[in-house]
Design a protein around this motif. Structure first.
Motif, PDB file in Angstrom:
ATOM      1  N   ASN A   1      34.175  59.436  36.334  1.00  0.00           N
ATOM      2  CA  ASN A   1      34.918  58.207  36.558  1.00  0.00           C
ATOM      3  C   ASN A   1      36.382  58.573  36.775  1.00  0.00           C
ATOM      4  O   ASN A   1      36.977  59.295  35.964  1.00  0.00           O
ATOM      5  CB  ASN A   1      34.762  57.259  35.372  1.00  0.00           C
TER       6      ASN A   1
ATOM      7  N   ASP B   1      32.968  54.634  32.721  1.00  0.00           N
ATOM      8  CA  ASP B   1      33.956  53.582  32.989  1.00  0.00           C
ATOM      9  C   ASP B   1      35.300  53.766  32.306  1.00  0.00           C
ATOM     10  O   ASP B   1      36.188  52.915  32.438  1.00  0.00           O
ATOM     11  CB  ASP B   1      33.384  52.216  32.601  1.00  0.00           C
TER      12      ASP B   1
ATOM     13  N   SER C   1      42.757  49.741  34.745  1.00  0.00           N
ATOM     14  CA  SER C   1      42.820  48.291  34.907  1.00  0.00           C
ATOM     15  C   SER C   1      43.690  47.647  33.836  1.00  0.00           C
ATOM     16  O   SER C   1      44.413  46.676  34.105  1.00  0.00           O
ATOM     17  CB  SER C   1      41.406  47.695  34.874  1.00  0.00           C
TER      18      SER C   1
ATOM     19  N   ALA D   1      40.345  57.184  38.584  1.00  0.00           N
ATOM     20  CA  ALA D   1      41.120  56.002  38.967  1.00  0.00           C
ATOM     21  C   ALA D   1      42.494  56.426  39.457  1.00  0.00           C
ATOM     22  O   ALA D   1      43.122  57.328  38.889  1.00  0.00           O
ATOM     23  CB  ALA D   1      41.246  55.047  37.784  1.00  0.00           C
TER      24      ALA D   1
ATOM     25  N   THR E   1      38.407  53.693  34.736  1.00  0.00           N
ATOM     26  CA  THR E   1      38.606  52.375  35.335  1.00  0.00           C
ATOM     27  C   THR E   1      39.142  51.383  34.322  1.00  0.00           C
ATOM     28  O   THR E   1      40.053  50.593  34.615  1.00  0.00           O
ATOM     29  CB  THR E   1      37.285  51.871  35.948  1.00  0.00           C
TER      30      THR E   1
ATOM     31  N   ASP F   1      39.070  53.821  42.966  1.00  0.00           N
ATOM     32  CA  ASP F   1      38.372  54.399  41.821  1.00  0.00           C
ATOM     33  C   ASP F   1      37.170  55.184  42.318  1.00  0.00           C
ATOM     34  O   ASP F   1      36.743  55.041  43.463  1.00  0.00           O
ATOM     35  CB  ASP F   1      37.907  53.306  40.865  1.00  0.00           C
TER      36      ASP F   1
END
Length: 422
Positions: free
Chosen positions: A342, A364, A371, A344, A367, A334
């Motif tokens: 941000n 975020d 995730s 990923a 991410t 990431d």
């Protein structure tokens, strides 16, 4: 006194049980609610597009792979149009790609993973410290186990004329993130602890230049990007791409200025969704294309080199997000930086599935979405999702601990009061 010891022991046991339950619950995702339950790529992307309404994201490009093939892409922008060829800065996702370039030198026999790095350096050397610099190796730099304590974090420069030389940045980075020491120095014993280090990858950058005789950007273009036909990927700012770069935003939605970096290997990769998709083809052993890095050397990057809390966390330039079977992990990296970037990249080498998300304007979003993609497909909390939940986990442990202590005090008081009444 006996009564005090009894209640103290009871409190200790209950708090210990509470802490273990909360830790395991967070680690195992017992009460994690992903933003969607959809795992089919088209429906997953549709859920992402709905989720965008709950957060500010200035620019976004996302692609989902299944069985080695790109299945669905989606794009979002608040300004300049974004598509699969829009150029994004990808922050620390740069490390993952840079590590492929380093491993190419290892594959070619020009770098050894396990010899002291000093034998490759002439332009700059680690400053003297209380520790043995000869234990700093390429392997340990790639795995963040070299004992470096710089804490970098690079914020970049708003003007190209302010960009430091590599040597000056390694000595003391002027663009160190707030709270970072900024000096690339051995501050703990090499090889004993995973300590994330941007300075370690800047040190790898100068090693690549010393060994290859090229600038880092030129080496990566020649040895990695050109063979993979990643035609819009570069580390050193190229004015020809000015109009192709995604707009930058702060997290409050205001426009932000472009930043320039000395620490190219650690933070400065410019690339596109289309180009990063070619990395997934690189990792697919059945995909026919020119591969600068062999399957064996790719897999070396994905083997556990560092642990945190007893769990594998990092290979060679590669996050090990969660184990999917014996010694196989969801891998990738990431990136996060200011102004808000941000990114990923997650890849499942067993199923040959993956997801890539590039964003500006959010700290975020990429991410969290990536995730949750991992969680939906594996029913496991990955390393970065666990890290994001740590604050809430610790708060819950503390509140529960205080309630237990207060409860024991109240019980002790009432029992003592009852005994007196008798």
């Amino acid at each position: 006194m006996k009564r005090f010891l009894k209640y103290s022991f009871l409190s200790f046991i209950l708090i210990a049980v509470w802490v273990i339950v909360i830790f395991l619950g967070t680690d195992k995702g017992w009460w994690h609610a992903p933003f969607t339950q959809e795992n089919e790529p088209n429906k997953f992307i549709s859920s992402v597009e709905v989720e965008l309404q709950n957060d500010f994201v200035g620019s976004m490009a996302i692609g989902v792979f299944k069985d080695g093939k790109i299945v669905k892409e989606s794009f979002h922008s608040n300004g300049k149009t974004v598509d699969r060829n829009t150029v994004f800065q990808v922050a620390s996702l740069s490390k993952f790609v840079s590590a492929i370039g380093v491993m190419k030198l290892v594959q070619d026999g020009r770098l050894d993973l396990d010899v002291p790095i000093n034998q490759y350096l002439t332009r700059w050397h680690l400053p003297k410290s209380d520790f043995d610099d000869s234990k700093v190796t390429v392997r340990r730099l790639l795995s963040h186990t070299a004992g470096l304590t710089d804490g970098l974090g690079y914020a970049g420069f708003e003007n190209t004329e302010d960009v430091q030389t590599l040597e000056a940045s390694l000595t003391k980075a002027k663009d160190a993130d707030l709270g970072s020491d900024g000096r690339t120095v051995v501050g703990i014993e090499p090889g004993i602890e995973w300590r994330y280090s941007g300075g370690g990858f800047t040190l790898l950058q100068i090693i690549v230049e010393e060994v290859s005789g090229q600038s880092f950007d030129a080496y990566m273009k020649t040895e990695i990007f050109e063979p993979l036909q990643m035609t819009s990927s570069f580390y050193e700012w190229d004015e020809r791409f000015r109009e192709s770069v995604a707009d930058f935003y702060n997290s409050d939605g205001s426009k932000a200025r472009h930043r320039y970096y000395t620490a190219q290997a650690a933070s400065a990769l410019y690339t596109t969704l289309a180009d990063l998709e070619k990395l997934l083809y690189l990792f697919d052993k059945d995909h026919i294309n020119q591969k600068p890095l062999s399957t064996d050397f790719q897999k070396m990057m994905w083997q556990a080199e560092a642990e945190t809390l007893g769990a594998p966390i990092y290979g060679l330039g590669t996050f090990l997000y969660t184990e999917i079977d014996n010694q196989n992990f969801i891998i990738g990296h990431d990136g996060k930086n200011n102004p808000s970037i941000n990114t990923a990249f997650r890849y499942n080498p067993i199923a040959n599935d993956g997801i890539i998300i590039l964003t500006t304007g959010s700290n975020d979003f990429a991410t969290r979405i990536a995730s949750d993609w991992v969680y939906i497909h594996t029913a496991k909390v990955d390393a970065l999702l666990f890290a994001m939940q740590q604050g809430q986990m610790l708060q819950c442990m503390a509140i529960g601990g205080m309630i237990i202590i207060l409860g024991i005090i109240i019980i002790a008081f009432f029992r003592k009061h009852q005994k007196r009444n008798k």
